[in-house]
Each structure stands twice: as structure tokens, then as C-alpha cells.
Scaffold this motif. Sequence first.
Motif, PDB file in Angstrom:
ATOM      1  N   LYS A 284     -12.359  13.110   4.828  1.00 55.29           N
ATOM      2  CA  LYS A 284     -13.198  13.304   3.641  1.00 55.29           C
ATOM      3  C   LYS A 284     -12.348  13.347   2.377  1.00 55.29           C
ATOM      4  O   LYS A 284     -12.720  12.767   1.353  1.00 55.29           O
ATOM      5  CB  LYS A 284     -14.012  14.592   3.763  1.00 55.29           C
ATOM      6  CG  LYS A 284     -15.154  14.501   4.748  1.00 55.29           C
ATOM      7  CD  LYS A 284     -15.866  15.829   4.870  1.00 55.29           C
ATOM      8  CE  LYS A 284     -16.901  15.791   5.973  1.00 55.29           C
ATOM      9  NZ  LYS A 284     -17.525  17.100   6.207  1.00 55.29           N
ATOM     10  N   VAL A 285     -11.214  14.014   2.453  1.00 55.62           N
ATOM     11  CA  VAL A 285     -10.318  14.089   1.300  1.00 55.62           C
ATOM     12  C   VAL A 285      -9.662  12.732   1.059  1.00 55.62           C
ATOM     13  O   VAL A 285      -9.541  12.274  -0.083  1.00 55.62           O
ATOM     14  CB  VAL A 285      -9.254  15.204   1.492  1.00 55.62           C
ATOM     15  CG1 VAL A 285      -8.268  15.225   0.344  1.00 55.62           C
ATOM     16  CG2 VAL A 285      -9.923  16.561   1.650  1.00 55.62           C
ATOM     17  N   LEU A 286      -9.249  12.078   2.133  1.00 58.80           N
ATOM     18  CA  LEU A 286      -8.640  10.745   2.031  1.00 58.80           C
ATOM     19  C   LEU A 286      -9.585   9.751   1.370  1.00 58.80           C
ATOM     20  O   LEU A 286      -9.151   8.906   0.579  1.00 58.80           O
ATOM     21  CB  LEU A 286      -8.293  10.214   3.419  1.00 58.80           C
ATOM     22  CG  LEU A 286      -6.903  10.464   3.961  1.00 58.80           C
ATOM     23  CD1 LEU A 286      -6.811   9.989   5.399  1.00 58.80           C
ATOM     24  CD2 LEU A 286      -5.851   9.817   3.116  1.00 58.80           C
ATOM     25  N   ALA A 287     -10.847   9.840   1.698  1.00 57.21           N
ATOM     26  CA  ALA A 287     -11.836   8.895   1.179  1.00 57.21           C
ATOM     27  C   ALA A 287     -11.930   8.953  -0.346  1.00 57.21           C
ATOM     28  O   ALA A 287     -12.363   7.990  -0.973  1.00 57.21           O
ATOM     29  CB  ALA A 287     -13.197   9.160   1.805  1.00 57.21           C
TER      30      ALA A 287
ATOM     31  N   TYR B 263      -3.706   2.405   2.147  1.00 56.62           N
ATOM     32  CA  TYR B 263      -2.552   2.584   3.025  1.00 56.62           C
ATOM     33  C   TYR B 263      -3.008   2.789   4.468  1.00 56.62           C
ATOM     34  O   TYR B 263      -2.486   2.150   5.384  1.00 56.62           O
ATOM     35  CB  TYR B 263      -1.705   3.769   2.561  1.00 56.62           C
ATOM     36  CG  TYR B 263      -0.600   4.123   3.520  1.00 56.62           C
ATOM     37  CD1 TYR B 263       0.561   3.367   3.583  1.00 56.62           C
ATOM     38  CD2 TYR B 263      -0.722   5.203   4.388  1.00 56.62           C
ATOM     39  CE1 TYR B 263       1.575   3.669   4.475  1.00 56.62           C
ATOM     40  CE2 TYR B 263       0.286   5.519   5.283  1.00 56.62           C
ATOM     41  CZ  TYR B 263       1.432   4.763   5.322  1.00 56.62           C
ATOM     42  OH  TYR B 263       2.425   5.059   6.211  1.00 56.62           O
ATOM     43  N   LEU B 264      -3.984   3.649   4.659  1.00 53.66           N
ATOM     44  CA  LEU B 264      -4.473   3.935   6.005  1.00 53.66           C
ATOM     45  C   LEU B 264      -5.045   2.680   6.658  1.00 53.66           C
ATOM     46  O   LEU B 264      -4.735   2.375   7.816  1.00 53.66           O
ATOM     47  CB  LEU B 264      -5.531   5.042   5.960  1.00 53.66           C
ATOM     48  CG  LEU B 264      -6.109   5.488   7.294  1.00 53.66           C
ATOM     49  CD1 LEU B 264      -5.020   6.045   8.204  1.00 53.66           C
ATOM     50  CD2 LEU B 264      -7.192   6.530   7.068  1.00 53.66           C
TER      51      LEU B 264
ATOM     52  N   ILE C 143      -3.181  10.236  10.474  1.00 51.46           N
ATOM     53  CA  ILE C 143      -2.635   9.400  11.546  1.00 51.46           C
ATOM     54  C   ILE C 143      -2.138  10.275  12.694  1.00 51.46           C
ATOM     55  O   ILE C 143      -2.411  10.002  13.870  1.00 51.46           O
ATOM     56  CB  ILE C 143      -1.521   8.485  11.002  1.00 51.46           C
ATOM     57  CG1 ILE C 143      -2.122   7.423  10.067  1.00 51.46           C
ATOM     58  CG2 ILE C 143      -0.736   7.830  12.146  1.00 51.46           C
ATOM     59  CD1 ILE C 143      -1.098   6.687   9.222  1.00 51.46           C
ATOM     60  N   ARG C 144      -1.405  11.338  12.366  1.00 51.56           N
ATOM     61  CA  ARG C 144      -0.859  12.226  13.393  1.00 51.56           C
ATOM     62  C   ARG C 144      -1.982  12.903  14.190  1.00 51.56           C
ATOM     63  O   ARG C 144      -1.958  12.939  15.429  1.00 51.56           O
ATOM     64  CB  ARG C 144       0.041  13.283  12.749  1.00 51.56           C
ATOM     65  CG  ARG C 144       0.671  14.243  13.747  1.00 51.56           C
ATOM     66  CD  ARG C 144       1.556  15.291  13.084  1.00 51.56           C
ATOM     67  NE  ARG C 144       1.034  15.883  11.869  1.00 51.56           N
ATOM     68  CZ  ARG C 144       0.101  16.847  11.832  1.00 51.56           C
ATOM     69  NH1 ARG C 144      -0.431  17.314  12.941  1.00 51.56           N
ATOM     70  NH2 ARG C 144      -0.305  17.347  10.683  1.00 51.56           N
ATOM     71  N   LEU C 145      -2.987  13.426  13.489  1.00 53.69           N
ATOM     72  CA  LEU C 145      -4.100  14.090  14.167  1.00 53.69           C
ATOM     73  C   LEU C 145      -4.880  13.109  15.037  1.00 53.69           C
ATOM     74  O   LEU C 145      -5.289  13.445  16.159  1.00 53.69           O
ATOM     75  CB  LEU C 145      -5.035  14.736  13.140  1.00 53.69           C
ATOM     76  CG  LEU C 145      -4.486  15.952  12.406  1.00 53.69           C
ATOM     77  CD1 LEU C 145      -5.384  16.304  11.229  1.00 53.69           C
ATOM     78  CD2 LEU C 145      -4.348  17.130  13.355  1.00 53.69           C
TER      79      LEU C 145
ATOM     80  N   ALA D 116       0.835  -1.203   0.000  1.00 55.33           N
ATOM     81  CA  ALA D 116       0.000   0.000   0.000  1.00 55.33           C
ATOM     82  C   ALA D 116       0.867   1.251   0.000  1.00 55.33           C
ATOM     83  O   ALA D 116       0.558   2.231  -0.693  1.00 55.33           O
ATOM     84  CB  ALA D 116      -0.940  -0.007   1.207  1.00 55.33           C
ATOM     85  N   LYS D 117       1.956   1.226   0.745  1.00 56.68           N
ATOM     86  CA  LYS D 117       2.860   2.379   0.790  1.00 56.68           C
ATOM     87  C   LYS D 117       3.504   2.613  -0.573  1.00 56.68           C
ATOM     88  O   LYS D 117       3.625   3.754  -1.027  1.00 56.68           O
ATOM     89  CB  LYS D 117       3.940   2.160   1.858  1.00 56.68           C
ATOM     90  CG  LYS D 117       4.853   3.344   2.031  1.00 56.68           C
ATOM     91  CD  LYS D 117       5.864   3.095   3.129  1.00 56.68           C
ATOM     92  CE  LYS D 117       6.809   4.263   3.257  1.00 56.68           C
ATOM     93  NZ  LYS D 117       7.869   4.007   4.238  1.00 56.68           N
ATOM     94  N   ALA D 118       3.886   1.541  -1.249  1.00 55.37           N
ATOM     95  CA  ALA D 118       4.520   1.660  -2.566  1.00 55.37           C
ATOM     96  C   ALA D 118       3.554   2.219  -3.607  1.00 55.37           C
ATOM     97  O   ALA D 118       3.984   2.875  -4.571  1.00 55.37           O
ATOM     98  CB  ALA D 118       5.056   0.306  -3.011  1.00 55.37           C
ATOM     99  N   ALA D 119       2.262   1.991  -3.422  1.00 59.57           N
ATOM    100  CA  ALA D 119       1.260   2.452  -4.384  1.00 59.57           C
ATOM    101  C   ALA D 119       0.840   3.901  -4.165  1.00 59.57           C
ATOM    102  O   ALA D 119       0.120   4.469  -4.984  1.00 59.57           O
ATOM    103  CB  ALA D 119       0.031   1.545  -4.311  1.00 59.57           C
TER     104      ALA D 119
END
Length: 109
Positions: A71-74, A82-83, A42-44, A26-29
Motif C-alpha cells: 500500500k505504501v509502495l503504491a 523498480y519493483l 521483495i524480502r517479505l 528504475a534503480k537509479a531513479a
Amino acid sequence: MNVYDCGNELARAMRESHEFKKLKEAKAALDPQGKELADKFIRLNMEAQIAQSQGKEPEKSVTEEIQNVYKVLALNSAAMEYLNSFMRFNMMMNDVMKNIESVVKEVTE
């Protein structure tokens, strides 16, 4: 069995785990923007969890920012993968840490 050997075996087993492999994939993608968004989320989220563990309510601005970033991540399927992979890997790590912490508690409490 030597504790250091067990630690090395644990590291090897973790690298071979499904959770680790999926997280690496997932990180590579991810594109840089997706990685930045996921890391921000993740930090928040961690900030909010720390506040809750201290018996405090997370600041409203942090909670709102978490929702906005999500919302943006979705909208970014690679970032969401990745998340989700990060969260599954983190759950595995937490389970392992609980086992280690139980041993430490035996000698520190």
C-alpha cells in the motif's frame, strides 16, 4: 562451443536485455526510502514463497506486512517502477535457470 564462452555470452546478452536496462534505470531513479520499501517487499514476498514451497501457509503477520508495505509502495511511482522492473528481470532469470537446471537434472537424477 566452450561452456565458459557461452556463460560470458549469456552475461553479455543479459546486460543488453530490455529487462536489465529498465531495472538499472528504475534503480537509479529511486530514492533511499523507495529502495528500502521495495527491498522489504521483495524480502517479505520471498519469505512467503519459501513457506508455500515447503507446503506451509505464510504467517499471517508476514501476509499482513506484505499488504501494508505494498500500500505504501503504491504511492511511490519510482518504487513501483523498480519493483515491476525487478519482477520482470527475475522472471527472465528464472527462465534461464530452468534451462540450466534441466541439464543438471540429466546427470543428477
